[in-house]
Design an enzyme around this catalytic site. Structure first.
Site, PDB file in Angstrom:
ATOM      1  N   ASP A 183      74.000  77.572  12.404  1.00 51.49           N
ATOM      2  CA  ASP A 183      73.097  76.817  13.283  1.00 51.49           C
ATOM      3  C   ASP A 183      71.726  77.474  13.415  1.00 51.49           C
ATOM      4  O   ASP A 183      71.028  77.270  14.400  1.00 51.49           O
ATOM      5  CB  ASP A 183      73.719  76.677  14.676  1.00 51.49           C
TER       6      ASP A 183
ATOM      7  N   ASP B  68      82.771  75.315  18.011  1.00 51.51           N
ATOM      8  CA  ASP B  68      82.718  74.370  16.891  1.00 51.51           C
ATOM      9  C   ASP B  68      82.405  75.083  15.571  1.00 51.51           C
ATOM     10  O   ASP B  68      82.191  74.423  14.542  1.00 51.51           O
ATOM     11  CB  ASP B  68      81.709  73.246  17.156  1.00 51.51           C
ATOM     12  N   HIS B  69      82.452  76.415  15.594  1.00 49.09           N
ATOM     13  CA  HIS B  69      82.279  77.210  14.379  1.00 49.09           C
ATOM     14  C   HIS B  69      83.399  78.231  14.184  1.00 49.09           C
ATOM     15  O   HIS B  69      83.698  78.594  13.049  1.00 49.09           O
ATOM     16  CB  HIS B  69      80.927  77.927  14.387  1.00 49.09           C
TER      17      HIS B  69
ATOM     18  N   HIS C  84      80.446  80.267  18.523  1.00 48.29           N
ATOM     19  CA  HIS C  84      80.644  78.988  19.205  1.00 48.29           C
ATOM     20  C   HIS C  84      81.927  78.296  18.753  1.00 48.29           C
ATOM     21  O   HIS C  84      82.284  78.355  17.570  1.00 48.29           O
ATOM     22  CB  HIS C  84      79.437  78.075  18.996  1.00 48.29           C
TER      23      HIS C  84
ATOM     24  N   HIS D 105      78.889  82.490  13.687  1.00 50.81           N
ATOM     25  CA  HIS D 105      78.691  82.851  15.087  1.00 50.81           C
ATOM     26  C   HIS D 105      79.912  82.417  15.882  1.00 50.81           C
ATOM     27  O   HIS D 105      80.849  81.836  15.332  1.00 50.81           O
ATOM     28  CB  HIS D 105      77.387  82.284  15.636  1.00 50.81           C
TER      29      HIS D 105
ATOM     30  N   HIS E 174      69.961  81.653  17.941  1.00 49.72           N
ATOM     31  CA  HIS E 174      70.859  80.636  18.494  1.00 49.72           C
ATOM     32  C   HIS E 174      71.928  81.325  19.334  1.00 49.72           C
ATOM     33  O   HIS E 174      72.190  80.954  20.472  1.00 49.72           O
ATOM     34  CB  HIS E 174      71.469  79.847  17.346  1.00 49.72           C
TER      35      HIS E 174
ATOM     36  N   HIS F  14      75.300  70.954  10.663  1.00 52.90           N
ATOM     37  CA  HIS F  14      75.331  69.686  11.405  1.00 52.90           C
ATOM     38  C   HIS F  14      74.438  68.643  10.735  1.00 52.90           C
ATOM     39  O   HIS F  14      73.447  68.975  10.084  1.00 52.90           O
ATOM     40  CB  HIS F  14      74.837  69.888  12.841  1.00 52.90           C
TER      41      HIS F  14
END
Length: 254
Positions: free
Chosen positions: A133, A60-61, A58, A56, A114, A171
């Site tokens: 996530d 942090d991805h 985001h 996805h 998400h 995570h």
């Protein structure tokens, strides 16, 4: 056919995953949470990166895409929404597509909720799922963009995978997820698992990967229909029970 999965912690609570097709030596990284860490791990392993597989958009991805691509020449594969970080993937994929890494075939599973376009990657031959996530050990992702119905449907697609499937979630949230789970579910298997999780984290051990079977047995988000009565929602639709569990988690202070 076989793969080797190399897992490493990065950022504050992320895991990075490098996946190597053993037949050809070609590797992929699942998301790019920390470009520097990924490049260091690749160098230490001596692996050649062919693909960046985003789940996805985001940061942090997908935030390390440009740096990792520039350093390795890897092809970026992911959902269209990855363009939101400033650069579209080289290849857009969605649920039902397939991605080839050497001789390893990865099925793309729609897993929105998400984020709207979230996807997961499943290696059926090796029983390995990289879920970003969407599904966590004893948890699931927050619904930042999708609806409870969308997320419930996504979780059901993952729950339909073989029970022995290893689930590589992104995570280390498991201890906090366990504390919440105990607040809504008194299943003996959950209590035993929570105790083991707390002990493992005290020793500094990872709780990822998990398995589909273990999550179906103990994860309150997958068990939401069984918890409906306890939550005062007897007779509710399955996704409505899920929504109640998700809301309870969002408001949980323990």
């Amino acid at each position: 056919m076989s793969i080797t999965v190399h897992q490493f912690p990065c950022l504050s609570d992320n895991y990075g995953f490098l996946v190597r097709d053993d037949a050809t030596g070609l590797a992929a990284c699942i998301d790019t949470p920390d470009a520097g860490a990924i490049l260091r791990e690749l160098d230490a392993l001596g692996w050649k990166l062919a693909l960046i597989l985003n789940t996805h958009w985001h940061p942090d991805h997908a935030g390390g895409n440009a740096q990792v691509k520039a350093a390795t020449g890897a092809v970026v594969v992911g959902p269209k929404e990855v363009e939101r970080i400033g650069q579209a993937p080289d290849r857009e994929v969605s649920g039902g597509d397939q991605v080839t890494l050497g001789q390893t075939l990865l099925d793309v599973i729609e897993s929105g909720g998400h984020t709207l376009g979230h996807i997961a990657y499943f290696d059926a031959a090796d029983r390995a799922a990289f879920v970003g996530d969407t599904l966590f050990a004893l948890g699931c992702g927050r619904l930042f963009e999708g609806t409870p119905q969308q997320m419930w449907d996504s979780l059901q697609r993952l729950a339909a995978l073989p029970d022995e499937t290893k689930v590589y979630c992104a995570h280390e949230y498991t201890a906090s997820n366990a504390r919440f789970a105990l607040s809504v579910d008194d299943e003996p298997a959950l209590k035993a698992r929570a105790e083991a999780i707390f002990a493992a984290r005290e020793r500094g051990e990872w709780t990822v990967p998990t398995t589909i079977g273990l999550e179906k047995a103990t994860n309150p988000f997958l068990r939401a229909p069984q918890l409906a009565g306890r939550l005062g929602l007897a007779g509710a639709q399955d996704y409505e029970a899920f929504a109640a569990v998700r809301t309870a988690k969002d408001n949980f202070k323990g």
